[in-house]
Design an enzyme around this catalytic site. Sequence first.
Site, PDB file in Angstrom:
ATOM      1  N   PRO A  30       9.137  14.486 -11.211  1.00 32.98           N
ATOM      2  CG  PRO A  30       9.939  16.556 -10.577  1.00 32.98           C
ATOM      3  CD  PRO A  30      10.176  15.094 -10.391  1.00 32.98           C
TER       4      PRO A  30
ATOM      5  CG  ASP B 139      -0.133   7.093 -13.482  1.00 35.67           C
ATOM      6  OD1 ASP B 139      -0.670   6.051 -13.849  1.00 35.67           O
ATOM      7  OD2 ASP B 139      -0.164   7.528 -12.317  1.00 35.67           O
TER       8      ASP B 139
ATOM      9  CE  LYS C 275      -6.303   5.650 -11.175  1.00 32.54           C
ATOM     10  NZ  LYS C 275      -4.919   5.441 -11.505  1.00 32.54           N
TER      11      LYS C 275
ATOM     12  N   GLY D 281       3.983   9.429 -11.908  1.00 33.10           N
ATOM     13  CA  GLY D 281       4.632  10.725 -11.729  1.00 33.10           C
ATOM     14  C   GLY D 281       5.008  10.956 -10.276  1.00 33.10           C
ATOM     15  N   GLY D 282       6.099  11.657 -10.048  1.00 34.75           N
ATOM     16  CA  GLY D 282       6.513  11.999  -8.685  1.00 34.75           C
ATOM     17  C   GLY D 282       6.886  10.769  -7.890  1.00 34.75           C
ATOM     18  CG  ASP D 283       7.293   8.887  -3.490  1.00 34.96           C
ATOM     19  OD1 ASP D 283       8.493   8.602  -3.325  1.00 34.96           O
ATOM     20  OD2 ASP D 283       6.369   8.238  -2.958  1.00 34.96           O
TER      21      ASP D 283
ATOM     22  CG  MET E 253      -4.353  16.508  -7.711  1.00 37.96           C
ATOM     23  SD  MET E 253      -4.999  14.948  -7.091  1.00 37.96           S
ATOM     24  CE  MET E 253      -4.032  14.715  -5.617  1.00 37.96           C
TER      25      MET E 253
END
Length: 270
Positions: free
Chosen positions: A28, A51, A73, A104-106, A185
């Site tokens: 994160p 990203d 994106k 980011g993240g997984d 999101m």
Amino acid sequence: MTFSTQQKPANQPKSSNAGKVWLVGAGPGNPDLLTVKALRVIQQADLILFDNLVSEDIRTIFPKSVPAFYVGKRKDDHSIPQKELNSLLVKKARQGLNVVRIKGGDPFVFGRGGEELLTLIEAGIDAEVIPGITSASGCTSAAGIPLTHRGLAQGCTFVTAHGETELNLDWRALAQIGHTLVFYMGVSRAHVIKQNLCMHGLSGSTPVAIIENGCRKNQRDIIGNLGELDALVESQNVQSPALIVVGDVVSLAGKLKAMPELEELAQNCA
Ligand code: SAH
């Protein structure tokens, strides 16, 4: 530090001339939350494609000698369409490069990692996924919110609040399952989340947390209840990235969030 000799280093010469693509989860935001393996392949990469969710602090550990390009994106700003990105990964691996595609993240949690991996496998490219700490896990830990807790939640469900076309969720099931719900999101959909969960039986007094910039220096935790979720997003001017957590476990945040005075004490003792 030593590593198992069974692990092939990322830049070891291969029998064919083809390179390899590593789909790497960056976690994160805090570089300390990268896996050891992720750090190792970053240090041995020939090319890095990242990203927008890969935090600035993580980008600073990219080796200066390795070209690194933004291919993220953001909403309404697709620096490179997904199809072109998939082709680029194939092309660069065929040129013999070890490509670190870092997200980011997984990569496999709302990260389109599966699509990229499918393309690579179909093209006969050597590819490997390195999991990362998904934001639902990292951000809630940093906010002192256990995803499950005896007596409060026997499970947790990760949900995207953005569908490819329309949002097609079983709101009744989500409202009644008794799990901690984590919405990715979800910031621009706060009113939809509130309306649907309440309409299907979840009380407006259910605790909610909005965690903005989780696991980064500017993390913000906003705690309230479901009935005021959209109002909170607006009044607090919540910005992306942010997660919405719904469920009784949020009530533990006040007790479990590391207390600054204790952190200071721990640092002095270190
Ligand atoms: N693959 C990522 C998720 C990508 S979807 C993962 O496993 O975490 C993007 C959403 O993730 C954002 O809109 C936000 O809801 C969430 N997110 C990612 N990083 C975050 C962070 N540091 N703080 C809060 N939310 C985050």
